[in-house]
Design a protein around this motif. Sequence first.
Motif, PDB file in Angstrom:
ATOM      1  N   LEU A 417       0.821  -1.214   0.000  1.00  0.00           N
ATOM      2  CA  LEU A 417       0.000   0.000   0.000  1.00  0.00           C
ATOM      3  C   LEU A 417       0.855   1.265   0.000  1.00  0.00           C
ATOM      4  CD1 LEU A 417      -2.830  -1.111   2.448  1.00  0.00           C
ATOM      5  CD2 LEU A 417      -3.005  -0.766  -0.025  1.00  0.00           C
ATOM      6  N   LEU A 418       2.099   1.173   0.453  1.00  0.00           N
ATOM      7  CA  LEU A 418       3.008   2.310   0.326  1.00  0.00           C
ATOM      8  C   LEU A 418       3.334   2.566  -1.140  1.00  0.00           C
ATOM      9  CD1 LEU A 418       5.515   1.673   3.265  1.00  0.00           C
ATOM     10  CD2 LEU A 418       3.739   3.440   3.152  1.00  0.00           C
ATOM     11  N   LEU A 419       3.364   1.499  -1.927  1.00  0.00           N
ATOM     12  CA  LEU A 419       3.645   1.621  -3.353  1.00  0.00           C
ATOM     13  C   LEU A 419       2.403   1.996  -4.152  1.00  0.00           C
ATOM     14  CD1 LEU A 419       5.832  -1.619  -3.655  1.00  0.00           C
ATOM     15  CD2 LEU A 419       6.675   0.740  -3.627  1.00  0.00           C
ATOM     16  N   SER A 420       1.231   1.633  -3.622  1.00  0.00           N
ATOM     17  CA  SER A 420      -0.032   1.901  -4.313  1.00  0.00           C
ATOM     18  C   SER A 420      -1.073   2.351  -3.289  1.00  0.00           C
ATOM     19  CB  SER A 420      -0.498   0.637  -5.048  1.00  0.00           C
ATOM     20  OG  SER A 420      -1.693   0.853  -5.750  1.00  0.00           O
ATOM     21  N   PRO A 421      -0.952   3.588  -2.775  1.00  0.00           N
ATOM     22  CA  PRO A 421      -1.754   4.049  -1.632  1.00  0.00           C
ATOM     23  C   PRO A 421      -3.262   4.032  -1.851  1.00  0.00           C
ATOM     24  CG  PRO A 421       0.062   5.567  -2.098  1.00  0.00           C
ATOM     25  CD  PRO A 421      -0.028   4.631  -3.256  1.00  0.00           C
ATOM     26  N   ASP A 422      -3.721   4.215  -3.067  1.00  0.00           N
ATOM     27  CA  ASP A 422      -5.163   4.338  -3.318  1.00  0.00           C
ATOM     28  C   ASP A 422      -5.804   3.017  -3.710  1.00  0.00           C
ATOM     29  OD1 ASP A 422      -5.034   7.079  -2.819  1.00  0.00           O
ATOM     30  OD2 ASP A 422      -4.447   7.490  -4.899  1.00  0.00           O
ATOM     31  N   ASP A 423      -5.062   1.934  -3.573  1.00  0.00           N
ATOM     32  CA  ASP A 423      -5.569   0.635  -4.019  1.00  0.00           C
ATOM     33  C   ASP A 423      -6.638   0.105  -3.072  1.00  0.00           C
ATOM     34  OD1 ASP A 423      -5.699  -1.694  -5.592  1.00  0.00           O
ATOM     35  OD2 ASP A 423      -3.535  -1.633  -5.911  1.00  0.00           O
ATOM     36  N   ASP A 424      -7.450  -0.813  -3.581  1.00  0.00           N
ATOM     37  CA  ASP A 424      -8.509  -1.449  -2.795  1.00  0.00           C
ATOM     38  C   ASP A 424      -7.898  -2.457  -1.829  1.00  0.00           C
ATOM     39  OD1 ASP A 424     -11.446  -2.175  -2.357  1.00  0.00           O
ATOM     40  OD2 ASP A 424     -10.574  -4.107  -2.908  1.00  0.00           O
ATOM     41  N   LEU A 425      -8.230  -2.324  -0.536  1.00  0.00           N
ATOM     42  CA  LEU A 425      -7.597  -3.139   0.499  1.00  0.00           C
ATOM     43  C   LEU A 425      -7.879  -4.622   0.308  1.00  0.00           C
ATOM     44  CD1 LEU A 425      -5.897  -3.155   3.034  1.00  0.00           C
ATOM     45  CD2 LEU A 425      -7.967  -2.765   4.377  1.00  0.00           C
ATOM     46  N   LYS A 426      -9.103  -4.964  -0.047  1.00  0.00           N
ATOM     47  CA  LYS A 426      -9.441  -6.378  -0.226  1.00  0.00           C
ATOM     48  C   LYS A 426      -8.699  -6.970  -1.433  1.00  0.00           C
ATOM     49  CE  LYS A 426     -13.905  -6.870   2.068  1.00  0.00           C
ATOM     50  NZ  LYS A 426     -15.311  -7.343   1.936  1.00  0.00           N
ATOM     51  N   ARG A 427      -8.588  -6.198  -2.498  1.00  0.00           N
ATOM     52  CA  ARG A 427      -7.878  -6.700  -3.670  1.00  0.00           C
ATOM     53  C   ARG A 427      -6.407  -6.942  -3.337  1.00  0.00           C
ATOM     54  NH1 ARG A 427      -4.938  -5.830  -8.251  1.00  0.00           N
ATOM     55  NH2 ARG A 427      -3.983  -3.974  -7.340  1.00  0.00           N
ATOM     56  N   VAL A 428      -5.805  -5.977  -2.629  1.00  0.00           N
ATOM     57  CA  VAL A 428      -4.397  -6.108  -2.242  1.00  0.00           C
ATOM     58  C   VAL A 428      -4.212  -7.271  -1.268  1.00  0.00           C
ATOM     59  CG1 VAL A 428      -2.492  -4.973  -1.036  1.00  0.00           C
ATOM     60  CG2 VAL A 428      -3.889  -3.684  -2.666  1.00  0.00           C
ATOM     61  N   GLY A 429      -5.127  -7.397  -0.306  1.00  0.00           N
ATOM     62  CA  GLY A 429      -5.023  -8.487   0.673  1.00  0.00           C
ATOM     63  C   GLY A 429      -5.096  -9.844   0.026  1.00  0.00           C
ATOM     64  N   LYS A 430      -6.039 -10.002  -0.893  1.00  0.00           N
ATOM     65  CA  LYS A 430      -6.190 -11.286  -1.585  1.00  0.00           C
ATOM     66  C   LYS A 430      -4.960 -11.595  -2.433  1.00  0.00           C
ATOM     67  CE  LYS A 430     -10.294 -11.971  -3.010  1.00  0.00           C
ATOM     68  NZ  LYS A 430     -11.561 -11.937  -3.794  1.00  0.00           N
ATOM     69  N   LEU A 431      -4.439 -10.568  -3.128  1.00  0.00           N
ATOM     70  CA  LEU A 431      -3.271 -10.739  -3.979  1.00  0.00           C
ATOM     71  C   LEU A 431      -2.045 -11.118  -3.153  1.00  0.00           C
ATOM     72  CD1 LEU A 431      -2.001 -10.422  -6.813  1.00  0.00           C
ATOM     73  CD2 LEU A 431      -1.665  -7.998  -6.274  1.00  0.00           C
ATOM     74  N   CYS A 432      -1.777 -10.366  -2.101  1.00  0.00           N
ATOM     75  CA  CYS A 432      -0.615 -10.645  -1.252  1.00  0.00           C
ATOM     76  C   CYS A 432      -0.785 -11.964  -0.496  1.00  0.00           C
ATOM     77  CB  CYS A 432      -0.400  -9.500  -0.261  1.00  0.00           C
ATOM     78  SG  CYS A 432       0.087  -7.943  -1.023  1.00  0.00           S
ATOM     79  N   GLY A 433      -2.006 -12.236  -0.050  1.00  0.00           N
ATOM     80  CA  GLY A 433      -2.260 -13.481   0.678  1.00  0.00           C
ATOM     81  C   GLY A 433      -1.934 -14.705  -0.148  1.00  0.00           C
ATOM     82  N   ASN A 434      -2.243 -14.662  -1.442  1.00  0.00           N
ATOM     83  CA  ASN A 434      -1.946 -15.793  -2.319  1.00  0.00           C
ATOM     84  C   ASN A 434      -0.440 -16.059  -2.373  1.00  0.00           C
ATOM     85  OD1 ASN A 434      -2.615 -17.761  -4.533  1.00  0.00           O
ATOM     86  ND2 ASN A 434      -1.309 -16.358  -5.675  1.00  0.00           N
ATOM     87  N   TRP A 435       0.368 -15.004  -2.449  1.00  0.00           N
ATOM     88  CA  TRP A 435       1.813 -15.196  -2.520  1.00  0.00           C
ATOM     89  C   TRP A 435       2.400 -15.617  -1.179  1.00  0.00           C
ATOM     90  CZ3 TRP A 435       5.326 -15.012  -6.552  1.00  0.00           C
ATOM     91  CH2 TRP A 435       4.758 -14.786  -7.808  1.00  0.00           C
ATOM     92  N   VAL A 436       1.926 -15.029  -0.094  1.00  0.00           N
ATOM     93  CA  VAL A 436       2.467 -15.353   1.232  1.00  0.00           C
ATOM     94  C   VAL A 436       2.110 -16.779   1.648  1.00  0.00           C
ATOM     95  CG1 VAL A 436       2.277 -14.799   3.697  1.00  0.00           C
ATOM     96  CG2 VAL A 436       2.550 -12.971   2.016  1.00  0.00           C
ATOM     97  N   LEU A 437       0.905 -17.211   1.313  1.00  0.00           N
ATOM     98  CA  LEU A 437       0.473 -18.542   1.748  1.00  0.00           C
ATOM     99  C   LEU A 437       0.831 -19.624   0.749  1.00  0.00           C
ATOM    100  CD1 LEU A 437      -1.039 -20.254   3.833  1.00  0.00           C
ATOM    101  CD2 LEU A 437      -3.142 -19.767   2.594  1.00  0.00           C
ATOM    102  N   HIS A 438       0.481 -19.430  -0.503  1.00  0.00           N
ATOM    103  CA  HIS A 438       0.618 -20.506  -1.485  1.00  0.00           C
ATOM    104  C   HIS A 438       1.970 -20.509  -2.200  1.00  0.00           C
ATOM    105  CE1 HIS A 438      -3.524 -21.574  -0.790  1.00  0.00           C
ATOM    106  NE2 HIS A 438      -3.895 -20.332  -1.022  1.00  0.00           N
ATOM    107  N   GLU A 439       2.359 -19.375  -2.755  1.00  0.00           N
ATOM    108  CA  GLU A 439       3.627 -19.347  -3.500  1.00  0.00           C
ATOM    109  C   GLU A 439       4.821 -19.549  -2.560  1.00  0.00           C
ATOM    110  OE1 GLU A 439       3.668 -19.553  -6.591  1.00  0.00           O
ATOM    111  OE2 GLU A 439       1.614 -18.966  -7.094  1.00  0.00           O
ATOM    112  N   MET A 440       4.841 -18.838  -1.442  1.00  0.00           N
ATOM    113  CA  MET A 440       5.933 -19.029  -0.493  1.00  0.00           C
ATOM    114  C   MET A 440       5.859 -20.396   0.172  1.00  0.00           C
ATOM    115  SD  MET A 440       6.323 -15.284   1.317  1.00  0.00           S
ATOM    116  CE  MET A 440       7.608 -15.854   2.418  1.00  0.00           C
ATOM    117  N   GLY A 441       4.647 -20.903   0.349  1.00  0.00           N
ATOM    118  CA  GLY A 441       4.487 -22.206   0.988  1.00  0.00           C
ATOM    119  C   GLY A 441       5.055 -23.353   0.175  1.00  0.00           C
ATOM    120  N   GLY A 442       5.242 -23.140  -1.135  1.00  0.00           N
ATOM    121  CA  GLY A 442       5.772 -24.193  -1.981  1.00  0.00           C
ATOM    122  C   GLY A 442       7.280 -24.156  -2.139  1.00  0.00           C
ATOM    123  N   LEU A 443       7.962 -23.227  -1.472  1.00  0.00           N
ATOM    124  CA  LEU A 443       9.418 -23.104  -1.608  1.00  0.00           C
ATOM    125  C   LEU A 443      10.140 -24.185  -0.807  1.00  0.00           C
ATOM    126  CD1 LEU A 443       9.765 -19.236  -1.283  1.00  0.00           C
ATOM    127  CD2 LEU A 443      10.011 -20.575  -3.376  1.00  0.00           C
TER     128      LEU A 443
END
Length: 583
Positions: A417-443
């Motif tokens: 959100l520092l990089l994209s301050p006006d972004d939709d919180l739910k959209r950002v949360g869902k996007l980041c959540g996918n990488w933190v949980l699923h993409e990082m979880g497969g490393l």
Amino acid sequence: MVTKRYHVASVAPTTQTPTDQSVTTTTTQHATIPFRKQLKDEARKRKADTASRRRKEDNPKLNRWELTVGIEIHAQLNTARKLFSGAASTINDEPNTHVAHFDLAMPGSQPIFRKATLLPAIRAALALNCKIQRRSKFDRKHYFHWDQPAGYQITQYYEPFAKEGHITLYAHDGIAEEDGEQITIGIKQIQMEQDTAKTLSQPGDIHLLDYNRVGLPLIEIITLPQIHHPATAAALVRKVQVILNAVDACVLGMESGGLRADVNVSVRRRDGDVGDHEYGGVKGLGQRTEIKNLSSFKSVKDAIVAERDRQIDVLESGGLIEGETRGWTIGSTETRRLRGKEGEVDYRYMPDPDLGAVIIGDDLIDYLSQNLGVLPEQEVQALVGEFGLTFKDAASVVSLNDGGRYEYLRSVIDDFLLLSPDDDLKRVGKLCGNWVLHEMGGLTHPGADEDNPLGMANDGNCIIPHNQLAKLVYLLDIRKITGKSAKRILSELFVSGLAGNQRSTEDLVDEAGLWFSPLSNAEYEGLARSVIDLKVVEEILAGKEGKINFLVGKMMRKDGDGRVDPQKATAILRQIIDEFRKL
């Protein structure tokens, strides 16, 4: 194993009373079943259970009998010292190196209640919605076994420090489908008590004892017999562990020996011919048996299933269920008898004459209540309601890495959100959540810790800095890199972090030359014409518009670099297909 530091059961061990300087709180884990692996195993098990439930009508026994379960959870408190001595509270150091005279019941030694042990105990009770008793007392529970040097255990049978709590479980916690969206299980009481020695059985009927564990401060959480499905029982133990960790009451879970469960199992007929036993104020139950020392969530579930089926078979063949204590071995299909079930008379409970009453002031309760922090269920609800995650993903995030994955995700979202301050919180949360949980979880990597490959601490620190992951997701989102490139850079961040050489996302993209270069119109047209299938074109011209997505998919797979924009590909395909309309 350092066998020279253990002692055979018949030999009294040497003692060591640690100095203040030697006492530290340890959270080192000696993993038996990594929690991340347990979550995956439980997910696979739930899928299998779905099929099993669908076959329930083919199993008339389960339609005729109702299961009832009560659970006793023993959890080690997060304290520096033992409950009644100055010895260090640890289970992971060399055997028999943290043992005080009182731990071994040496003549003349006296218990001294360590008031600091009360703080995590109260936090646990508050988190489980219990009423804190202003006055509680300690009792002696008598039994004779080599793991209890005094011949009795100090506990709180008559006047525990906490009563009348409850825990609410939801569908996302993994409860049985039959329990619906949520179920509330009552907690009869929570009591403080001391642990026993650790026994390691060896071939030849030899038993080695580690007295480091004697006298460790425990709480015993006793639920009411209100559970009727094995999956719900396992879900309850799992959620209790997460809650205790979240409030810093018990930091060692089942996977590292700091939490154990005993389950009381009974069955009764559903046709009205109920039993004549009463437990925890619930009447009409069948004779119960107790299965001791279950050390994984899967064991809780599997042991209950095995004992339920055994009791039903015994009763349907005209037999009677004996009140007894039974054991369970991982991988087994049956419980086994250990001994007859002891009762109140057998234990000869009596007030401990060496210990006075524990008086808890309102000011202490108020202070701990106000500083309890955010509980896991509140975190789950926030991830779903504010950040757009599914309940399943939110529950996984909260459960992983002792809450560290949740803290990490919140930091990644903040950085994005520092990089994209006006972004939709739910959209950002869902996007980041996918990488933190699923993409990082497969490393994975041969040089990584099998139990915690990301090096994730409970405060959210990780070998992949959260600001670099946020930058990676942001660059992908604004199409500066492709999805394929983003996964490659994530892997590079992981490997460099393992080596202790943290790199920036942009430097890695620069070095690999992975900045996104969009396709030209000519390239789009060439790619589109290469995937045109006349049969599919005829179907599209005949009105099957959805078939155009098939061609778009072929374009994206053929490109391989992730540069195809589906919307632009669709537009180019429509132009080409229109050419066929004019023929």
